[in-house]
Design a protein around this motif. Structure first.
Motif, PDB file in Angstrom:
ATOM      1  N   ARG A  33       0.799  -1.230   0.000  1.00 23.99           N
ATOM      2  CA  ARG A  33       0.000   0.000   0.000  1.00 23.99           C
ATOM      3  C   ARG A  33       0.831   1.279   0.000  1.00 23.99           C
ATOM      4  NH1 ARG A  33       0.364  -1.723   5.020  1.00 23.99           N
ATOM      5  NH2 ARG A  33       0.489  -0.276   6.787  1.00 23.99           N
ATOM      6  N   ARG A  34       2.065   1.238   0.496  1.00 24.85           N
ATOM      7  CA  ARG A  34       2.896   2.448   0.585  1.00 24.85           C
ATOM      8  C   ARG A  34       3.695   2.727  -0.679  1.00 24.85           C
ATOM      9  NH1 ARG A  34       5.000   0.428   6.079  1.00 24.85           N
ATOM     10  NH2 ARG A  34       3.243   0.906   7.443  1.00 24.85           N
ATOM     11  N   GLY A  35       3.592   1.850  -1.675  1.00 22.98           N
ATOM     12  CA  GLY A  35       4.308   2.085  -2.924  1.00 22.98           C
ATOM     13  C   GLY A  35       5.213   0.936  -3.304  1.00 22.98           C
ATOM     14  N   PRO A  36       5.944   1.109  -4.416  1.00 23.03           N
ATOM     15  CA  PRO A  36       6.792   0.032  -4.937  1.00 23.03           C
ATOM     16  C   PRO A  36       7.806  -0.452  -3.903  1.00 23.03           C
ATOM     17  CG  PRO A  36       6.677   1.847  -6.497  1.00 23.03           C
ATOM     18  CD  PRO A  36       6.020   2.313  -5.232  1.00 23.03           C
ATOM     19  N   VAL A  37       8.040  -1.751  -3.925  1.00 18.35           N
ATOM     20  CA  VAL A  37       8.956  -2.350  -2.952  1.00 18.35           C
ATOM     21  C   VAL A  37       9.595  -3.603  -3.550  1.00 18.35           C
ATOM     22  CG1 VAL A  37       7.156  -3.720  -1.815  1.00 18.35           C
ATOM     23  CG2 VAL A  37       9.155  -3.028  -0.529  1.00 18.35           C
ATOM     24  N   ARG A  60       0.213 -14.482  -8.718  1.00 18.31           N
ATOM     25  CA  ARG A  60      -1.253 -14.601  -8.756  1.00 18.31           C
ATOM     26  C   ARG A  60      -1.895 -13.215  -8.796  1.00 18.31           C
ATOM     27  NH1 ARG A  60      -1.541 -18.104  -5.124  1.00 18.31           N
ATOM     28  NH2 ARG A  60      -1.550 -16.706  -3.338  1.00 18.31           N
ATOM     29  N   LEU A  61      -1.393 -12.300  -7.980  1.00 16.47           N
ATOM     30  CA  LEU A  61      -1.933 -10.940  -7.967  1.00 16.47           C
ATOM     31  C   LEU A  61      -1.638 -10.213  -9.274  1.00 16.47           C
ATOM     32  CD1 LEU A  61      -1.010  -9.989  -4.300  1.00 16.47           C
ATOM     33  CD2 LEU A  61      -3.300 -10.501  -5.189  1.00 16.47           C
ATOM     34  N   GLN A  62      -0.479 -10.464  -9.846  1.00 14.39           N
ATOM     35  CA  GLN A  62      -0.135  -9.879 -11.140  1.00 14.39           C
ATOM     36  C   GLN A  62      -1.054 -10.435 -12.229  1.00 14.39           C
ATOM     37  OE1 GLN A  62       3.937 -10.613 -12.258  1.00 14.39           O
ATOM     38  NE2 GLN A  62       3.895  -9.157 -13.935  1.00 14.39           N
ATOM     39  N   PHE A  63      -1.300 -11.737 -12.214  1.00 10.21           N
ATOM     40  CA  PHE A  63      -2.198 -12.379 -13.179  1.00 10.21           C
ATOM     41  C   PHE A  63      -3.598 -11.762 -13.132  1.00 10.21           C
ATOM     42  CE2 PHE A  63      -5.382 -15.669 -14.086  1.00 10.21           C
ATOM     43  CZ  PHE A  63      -5.014 -16.046 -15.368  1.00 10.21           C
ATOM     44  N   ASN A  64      -4.028 -11.378 -11.933  1.00 10.48           N
ATOM     45  CA  ASN A  64      -5.357 -10.793 -11.753  1.00 10.48           C
ATOM     46  C   ASN A  64      -5.378  -9.276 -11.940  1.00 10.48           C
ATOM     47  OD1 ASN A  64      -7.417 -12.910 -10.902  1.00 10.48           O
ATOM     48  ND2 ASN A  64      -5.647 -13.455  -9.666  1.00 10.48           N
ATOM     49  N   GLU A  68       1.786  -4.947 -10.305  1.00 14.91           N
ATOM     50  CA  GLU A  68       2.672  -4.909 -11.475  1.00 14.91           C
ATOM     51  C   GLU A  68       4.104  -5.159 -11.022  1.00 14.91           C
ATOM     52  OE1 GLU A  68       2.523  -1.146 -13.464  1.00 14.91           O
ATOM     53  OE2 GLU A  68       3.108  -0.033 -11.682  1.00 14.91           O
ATOM     54  N   ARG A  69       4.836  -5.821 -11.885  1.00 13.48           N
ATOM     55  CA  ARG A  69       6.251  -6.126 -11.640  1.00 13.48           C
ATOM     56  C   ARG A  69       7.080  -5.176 -12.486  1.00 13.48           C
ATOM     57  NH1 ARG A  69      10.351  -9.272 -13.993  1.00 13.48           N
ATOM     58  NH2 ARG A  69      11.621 -10.421 -12.486  1.00 13.48           N
ATOM     59  N   ARG A  70       8.028  -4.514 -11.835  1.00 14.93           N
ATOM     60  CA  ARG A  70       8.913  -3.582 -12.542  1.00 14.93           C
ATOM     61  C   ARG A  70      10.344  -4.104 -12.440  1.00 14.93           C
ATOM     62  NH1 ARG A  70       6.579   1.788  -9.510  1.00 14.93           N
ATOM     63  NH2 ARG A  70       4.478   1.700 -10.379  1.00 14.93           N
ATOM     64  N   ALA A  71      10.943  -4.374 -13.587  1.00 15.00           N
ATOM     65  CA  ALA A  71      12.324  -4.854 -13.621  1.00 15.00           C
ATOM     66  C   ALA A  71      13.225  -3.719 -14.071  1.00 15.00           C
ATOM     67  CB  ALA A  71      12.438  -6.040 -14.565  1.00 15.00           C
ATOM     68  N   TYR A  72      14.338  -3.546 -13.369  1.00 13.64           N
ATOM     69  CA  TYR A  72      15.299  -2.488 -13.677  1.00 13.64           C
ATOM     70  C   TYR A  72      16.628  -3.137 -14.045  1.00 13.64           C
ATOM     71  CZ  TYR A  72      11.873   0.415 -11.274  1.00 13.64           C
ATOM     72  OH  TYR A  72      10.712   1.041 -10.893  1.00 13.64           O
TER      73      TYR A  72
END
Length: 123
Positions: A33-37, A60-64, A68-72
């Motif tokens: 809830r507080r942002g990307p981690v 599972r949450l990404q599939f739904n 979101e997954r962020r790759a750097y």
């Protein structure tokens, strides 16, 4: 769902309950809830979740569409997870469930104890 609709097996309310019924889904959403981690930091925030279970839950949450997954790029590569706009819409219901649990948790525990005593019968 409105009051004039009953629960049916394939209704949208069932979808929502299924999402929240998984042991870790709501916990992980709340942890984001507080942002990307990064996953390691998220595990520390949550506590008690294995890396494998966290990865499965995030997928599972990404599939739904909730996370979101962020790759750097870099060495080593870095990955962060964040709630999507859709995922953020779950924060209010999760907070409401938490408030309910805080207000009624002792009542539920007392009912469980009473049921266990009734099952075991007199000493």
């Amino acid at each position: 769902m409105t009051s004039d609709h009953g629960f049916i097996a394939d209704c949208q309310a069932r979808l929502a309950f299924d999402l929240l019924a998984n042991t870790w889904n709501a916990v992980v959403v709340w942890g984001l809830r507080r942002g990307p981690v990064r996953p390691g930091e998220l595990r520390e925030r949550i506590g008690g979740i294995s890396p494998k279970v966290l990865t499965e839950t995030l997928r599972r949450l990404q599939f739904n569409g909730l996370v979101e997954r962020r790759a750097y790029p870099g060495s080593p590569p870095r990955v962060e997870y964040a709630l999507t706009a859709l995922g953020r819409t779950l924060l209010e219901p999760i907070e409401a469930f938490g408030a309910w649990a805080f207000a009624h948790g002792e009542d539920v525990m007392a009912a469980r104890e009473q049921a266990e005593e009734a099952e075991s019968g007199p000493g």
